[in-house]
Structure formats: C-alpha cells, structure tokens
Design a protein around this motif. Structure first.
Motif, PDB file in Angstrom:
ATOM      1  N   THR A  79      24.167  30.920  45.332  1.00  0.00           N
ATOM      2  CA  THR A  79      24.911  30.474  44.156  1.00  0.00           C
ATOM      3  C   THR A  79      26.288  31.129  44.174  1.00  0.00           C
ATOM      4  O   THR A  79      26.396  32.359  44.236  1.00  0.00           O
ATOM      5  CB  THR A  79      24.180  30.861  42.856  1.00  0.00           C
ATOM      6  OG1 THR A  79      22.857  30.330  42.875  1.00  0.00           O
ATOM      7  CG2 THR A  79      24.923  30.315  41.638  1.00  0.00           C
ATOM      8  N   VAL A  80      27.322  30.323  44.149  1.00  0.00           N
ATOM      9  CA  VAL A  80      28.697  30.811  44.131  1.00  0.00           C
ATOM     10  C   VAL A  80      29.267  30.517  42.748  1.00  0.00           C
ATOM     11  O   VAL A  80      29.286  29.363  42.311  1.00  0.00           O
ATOM     12  CB  VAL A  80      29.562  30.131  45.214  1.00  0.00           C
ATOM     13  CG1 VAL A  80      30.956  30.753  45.241  1.00  0.00           C
ATOM     14  CG2 VAL A  80      28.894  30.236  46.582  1.00  0.00           C
ATOM     15  N   THR A  81      29.692  31.565  42.046  1.00  0.00           N
ATOM     16  CA  THR A  81      30.179  31.424  40.672  1.00  0.00           C
ATOM     17  C   THR A  81      31.584  31.993  40.560  1.00  0.00           C
ATOM     18  O   THR A  81      31.872  33.077  41.086  1.00  0.00           O
ATOM     19  CB  THR A  81      29.242  32.169  39.696  1.00  0.00           C
ATOM     20  OG1 THR A  81      27.900  31.732  39.904  1.00  0.00           O
ATOM     21  CG2 THR A  81      29.634  31.899  38.249  1.00  0.00           C
ATOM     22  N   ALA A  82      32.454  31.261  39.856  1.00  0.00           N
ATOM     23  CA  ALA A  82      33.840  31.714  39.683  1.00  0.00           C
ATOM     24  C   ALA A  82      33.886  32.956  38.801  1.00  0.00           C
ATOM     25  O   ALA A  82      33.137  33.082  37.834  1.00  0.00           O
ATOM     26  CB  ALA A  82      34.671  30.607  39.059  1.00  0.00           C
ATOM     27  N   LEU A  83      34.733  33.922  39.178  1.00  0.00           N
ATOM     28  CA  LEU A  83      34.985  35.112  38.367  1.00  0.00           C
ATOM     29  C   LEU A  83      36.362  34.966  37.726  1.00  0.00           C
ATOM     30  O   LEU A  83      37.341  34.650  38.411  1.00  0.00           O
ATOM     31  CB  LEU A  83      34.956  36.377  39.233  1.00  0.00           C
ATOM     32  CG  LEU A  83      33.613  36.787  39.838  1.00  0.00           C
ATOM     33  CD1 LEU A  83      33.812  38.008  40.732  1.00  0.00           C
ATOM     34  CD2 LEU A  83      32.605  37.104  38.743  1.00  0.00           C
ATOM     35  N   ALA A  84      36.415  35.196  36.426  1.00  0.00           N
ATOM     36  CA  ALA A  84      37.692  35.102  35.732  1.00  0.00           C
ATOM     37  C   ALA A  84      37.738  36.199  34.678  1.00  0.00           C
ATOM     38  O   ALA A  84      36.972  36.187  33.721  1.00  0.00           O
ATOM     39  CB  ALA A  84      37.864  33.734  35.083  1.00  0.00           C
ATOM     40  N   ALA A  85      38.577  37.187  34.906  1.00  0.00           N
ATOM     41  CA  ALA A  85      38.743  38.289  33.960  1.00  0.00           C
ATOM     42  C   ALA A  85      40.181  38.771  34.077  1.00  0.00           C
ATOM     43  O   ALA A  85      40.856  38.525  35.097  1.00  0.00           O
ATOM     44  CB  ALA A  85      37.764  39.425  34.286  1.00  0.00           C
ATOM     45  N   PRO A  86      40.689  39.453  33.037  1.00  0.00           N
ATOM     46  CA  PRO A  86      42.061  39.978  33.119  1.00  0.00           C
ATOM     47  C   PRO A  86      42.246  40.848  34.365  1.00  0.00           C
ATOM     48  O   PRO A  86      41.513  41.820  34.575  1.00  0.00           O
ATOM     49  CB  PRO A  86      42.196  40.795  31.841  1.00  0.00           C
ATOM     50  CG  PRO A  86      41.219  40.170  30.889  1.00  0.00           C
ATOM     51  CD  PRO A  86      40.059  39.737  31.733  1.00  0.00           C
ATOM     52  N   GLY A  87      43.168  40.464  35.205  1.00  0.00           N
ATOM     53  CA  GLY A  87      43.430  41.240  36.421  1.00  0.00           C
ATOM     54  C   GLY A  87      42.488  40.948  37.557  1.00  0.00           C
ATOM     55  O   GLY A  87      42.547  41.625  38.592  1.00  0.00           O
ATOM     56  N   LEU A  88      41.586  39.963  37.412  1.00  0.00           N
ATOM     57  CA  LEU A  88      40.615  39.686  38.469  1.00  0.00           C
ATOM     58  C   LEU A  88      40.364  38.188  38.577  1.00  0.00           C
ATOM     59  O   LEU A  88      40.006  37.532  37.597  1.00  0.00           O
ATOM     60  CB  LEU A  88      39.288  40.388  38.185  1.00  0.00           C
ATOM     61  CG  LEU A  88      38.133  40.080  39.157  1.00  0.00           C
ATOM     62  CD1 LEU A  88      38.475  40.577  40.559  1.00  0.00           C
ATOM     63  CD2 LEU A  88      36.845  40.691  38.658  1.00  0.00           C
ATOM     64  N   THR A  89      40.573  37.652  39.756  1.00  0.00           N
ATOM     65  CA  THR A  89      40.177  36.272  40.052  1.00  0.00           C
ATOM     66  C   THR A  89      39.426  36.292  41.367  1.00  0.00           C
ATOM     67  O   THR A  89      39.707  37.090  42.251  1.00  0.00           O
ATOM     68  CB  THR A  89      41.400  35.343  40.179  1.00  0.00           C
ATOM     69  OG1 THR A  89      42.269  35.844  41.202  1.00  0.00           O
ATOM     70  CG2 THR A  89      42.139  35.229  38.859  1.00  0.00           C
ATOM     71  N   GLY A  90      38.474  35.413  41.473  1.00  0.00           N
ATOM     72  CA  GLY A  90      37.676  35.370  42.696  1.00  0.00           C
ATOM     73  C   GLY A  90      36.343  34.699  42.423  1.00  0.00           C
ATOM     74  O   GLY A  90      36.240  33.789  41.596  1.00  0.00           O
ATOM     75  N   ALA A  91      35.304  35.154  43.122  1.00  0.00           N
ATOM     76  CA  ALA A  91      33.988  34.532  42.974  1.00  0.00           C
ATOM     77  C   ALA A  91      32.902  35.541  43.301  1.00  0.00           C
ATOM     78  O   ALA A  91      33.120  36.525  44.032  1.00  0.00           O
ATOM     79  CB  ALA A  91      33.870  33.324  43.894  1.00  0.00           C
ATOM     80  N   ALA A  92      31.730  35.293  42.741  1.00  0.00           N
ATOM     81  CA  ALA A  92      30.538  36.084  43.064  1.00  0.00           C
ATOM     82  C   ALA A  92      29.591  35.197  43.865  1.00  0.00           C
ATOM     83  O   ALA A  92      29.373  34.034  43.515  1.00  0.00           O
ATOM     84  CB  ALA A  92      29.852  36.563  41.791  1.00  0.00           C
ATOM     85  N   VAL A  93      29.050  35.736  44.944  1.00  0.00           N
ATOM     86  CA  VAL A  93      28.132  34.991  45.805  1.00  0.00           C
ATOM     87  C   VAL A  93      26.772  35.675  45.745  1.00  0.00           C
ATOM     88  O   VAL A  93      26.609  36.807  46.213  1.00  0.00           O
ATOM     89  CB  VAL A  93      28.639  34.946  47.263  1.00  0.00           C
ATOM     90  CG1 VAL A  93      27.675  34.135  48.129  1.00  0.00           C
ATOM     91  CG2 VAL A  93      30.047  34.365  47.320  1.00  0.00           C
TER      92      VAL A  93
END
Length: 350
Positions: free
Chosen positions: A87-101
């Motif tokens: 499962t690949v989920t988008a990460l979105a937080a202040p100062g952080l972009t990316g994804a969790a696998v």
C-alpha cells in the motif's frame, strides 16, 4: 522535529514500512522493513531498495498526485518467494511531502487459499471418476445390456463397488472435518490402550486371515492407561493395522508392539509407543514426508484398488496431534514399513 516524529511513527507500525520524500528517496524505515529488505540507509533511491516495476510505478503515481495505490505482488526474499500486499499512501504535512510504502506479507493467506483450491480439485477428481463410471454403466444397462442378465449382474457389482468408494470418501471427509474442529481440545478422559488395541486386532483378524497375513500382538497384556478419545484412537489403529494387512506381503506377519517409554524427550515425560510393522515391499524415502498429506498416494492405482481414499493418514496425523502425541514413519524399499504412534502416559488426573 518532523523526522523524529516520522521515525517514532514508523517504529510503532507492525508491518514493514518505508517513507520516501518527493524525489522518491528513503527518509525512514522501521525494523520490520529492514528485516524484510536488509539495511535501508537514508537518502537512498527507493528503486534501489525494492526493484519491482509495479511497486515503483505505484509510488510514482502517488508522488504525482494520486492519494493511494494498493497492489498485490510477489517478492523474492533470501530463501523464499513471498506474496505481499503493498500500500502506497501520500504523505502531506508542513515541511514534508512524499509517500509511505507499507508491505504486508500475505504468504500464509496465499498458502491457505492454495490448499483450499488443491483440496477442492482433489475431492472433485476423486468423486468424478466413480460418478463417470456409474453414469456409463447406467447408460449401458438402459441400452445394450438391457436384456443381458450376466452383464447386468457384473455391472451392478461394479456400481456397488464405486458407490461404496464414494461413500467411504464422504465418510472420511466428514471424519477429517470433525477431527480438525476438535484438534485444539485435548481429550480429558482416560482409556485402556492395551484393551483398545486387542479389540482392533480382533476386528481385523478375519481380514488378515483372508490376506494370508499373520497378525501378532506384543506387550498388549494387562492394562495401560492413557488420556484419549476411544473412538478416535480406534480409528487411528484400525487404519494403521488395516494398512499393514493390505500392503504387507502374503504369508508375512503384521506386528503390533506396545511399549512403555520411561521418558519421551518431545513429550517431556513417560509415554507409550505403539508400533505397527509390516513385511511389505516398503516405501521409497522421498515419499515419507508427504504420506500424511491429504490425497497423497505412493501408488494411486493400487491404493484405489484396495479401497483407499487417500485421507486415512491425514486423519491419523490430526488425531495424534489432538492427543498431544507423535507419529513417526519409517520405511525402506524391500524392508517393510513401521508406523509408530507415541502417546503421553496418564499421570494422576488429566
């Protein structure tokens, strides 16, 4: 601060999980991920950690704006192939972009599903053969053999034999189902194992005489108390002794030996051993580990001719497991076979 929180979060996740930044570089991995993939140093491109085109395509899609992607893939580990849900989920937080696998091992589920498919296929095959024979004979009796008494009698005998085979298969399937349901519940009652063995031997004496096999009992005098389910243990020893009679050599001896073991290491205490030995042609060593599998036969044609369903030893294994015992199988070509059941001795109250 964000990285500290991220690492704390990853440590709390029970499945393998990696976090990547917007450029698909590793920024975190938990212990489960490193146990699965090896060391995962930060800053390394994700594609060099997990080289799977579908997973990398899913990660690219999420980093491009898709919220989540889920897929089932086969991953090669050091010593085996695993079936995983990724499962690949988008990460979105202040100062952080990316994804969790997240990588969850579903190999056990896949194995169970494969066992189910194999079981259904085997049952279907075992039933199809006698059903096809019955349908063919019915058609013949309605047509060419309608007025042929000799052919009718011969066909009816075969039909009775095939119907009996199906009946035995259904009975064994029901028995296996009941045994598996009860396997976690240890029998609470005590029984006389020696008397039970004498009773089974007496029941099978006519079959042994018809097969020209001498049935001998050793050490089954007196009383021997073990915790057990009498009906199930009768089934175990009836199966083993009947096999010794069926597959032993004509003119030979089938021996049932009851012996006390002062200390059985695996059972960690005193036990009773029942060894059923025959003087048949024996079994090649490569077959021994699979003998207790459902529908596994060393000689399929001979087993069916003898009325076997391919489930007898599977039932024996599950019953012995329920009794917290052990089943040992020893055989060599030309040296006969020995099936040994070891049961814990009854000590005090069970």
């Amino acid at each position: 601060m964000i990285e500290t929180r991220l690492h704390a979060l990853l440590r709390g996740v029970p499945v393998a999980m990696l976090a990547v930044d917007g450029q698909a570089r590793i920024i975190g991995a938990n212990e489960a991920a490193e146990a699965l993939l090896g060391a995962v140093p930060g800053g390394r491109p994700f594609v060099t950690v997990l080289r799977h085109p579908e997973v990398n395509a899913a990660l690219e899609a999420v980093l491009s704006g898709q919220e989540r992607a889920r897929l089932n893939v086969a991953l090669g580990a050091a010593d085996r192939r695993m079936f995983c849900e990724v499962t690949v989920t988008a990460l979105a937080a202040p100062g952080l972009t990316g994804a969790a696998v997240a990588i969850e091992d579903r190999s056990r589920d896949e194995e169970i599903e494969q066992m189910r498919r194999d079981f259904v296929a085997n049952v279907s095959h075992e039933l199809r053969t006698p059903l096809t024979a019955l349908m063919g004979f019915i058609e013949t009796l309605r047509g060419p053999a309608r007025n042929d008494p000799a052919a009718r009698d011969r066909f009816l005998d075969i039909m009775e034999r095939e119907a009996g085979r199906m009946n035995r298969l259904v009975a064994d399937l029901l028995s296996l189902s009941r045994v598996e349901q009860d396997e976690r519940r240890r029998p609470a009652q005590g029984l006389d194992l020696a008397a039970l063995l004498r009773g089974v031997a007496a029941t099978l004496a006519p079959a042994a005489a018809a097969a020209q096999v001498r049935l001998e009992m050793q050490g089954a005098d007196g009383q021997v108390m073990v915790p057990g389910d009498a009906d199930q243990l009768v089934q175990v020893f009836h199966n083993l002794i009947e096999n010794a009679v069926k597959y032993g050599a004509a003119g030979g001896v089938a021996t049932v030996t009851l012996e006390r073991l002062a200390h059985e290491p695996v059972l960690r205490g005193p036990a009773w051993s029942v060894c059923v030995a025959d003087q048949g042609e024996g079994i090649d060593p490569q077959h021994l580990p699979r003998l207790t599998e459902r529908f596994y036969r060393v000689d399929t044609h001979r087993s069916r001719e003898q009325g076997g369903t391919g489930l007898g030893l599977a039932i024996v294994k599950h019953i012995v497991n329920r009794h917290r015992g052990r089943l040992r199988i020893e055989s060599e070509r030309g040296q006969g076979s020995r099936f040994t059941v070891i049961l814990p001795e009854q000590v005090g109250r069970i």
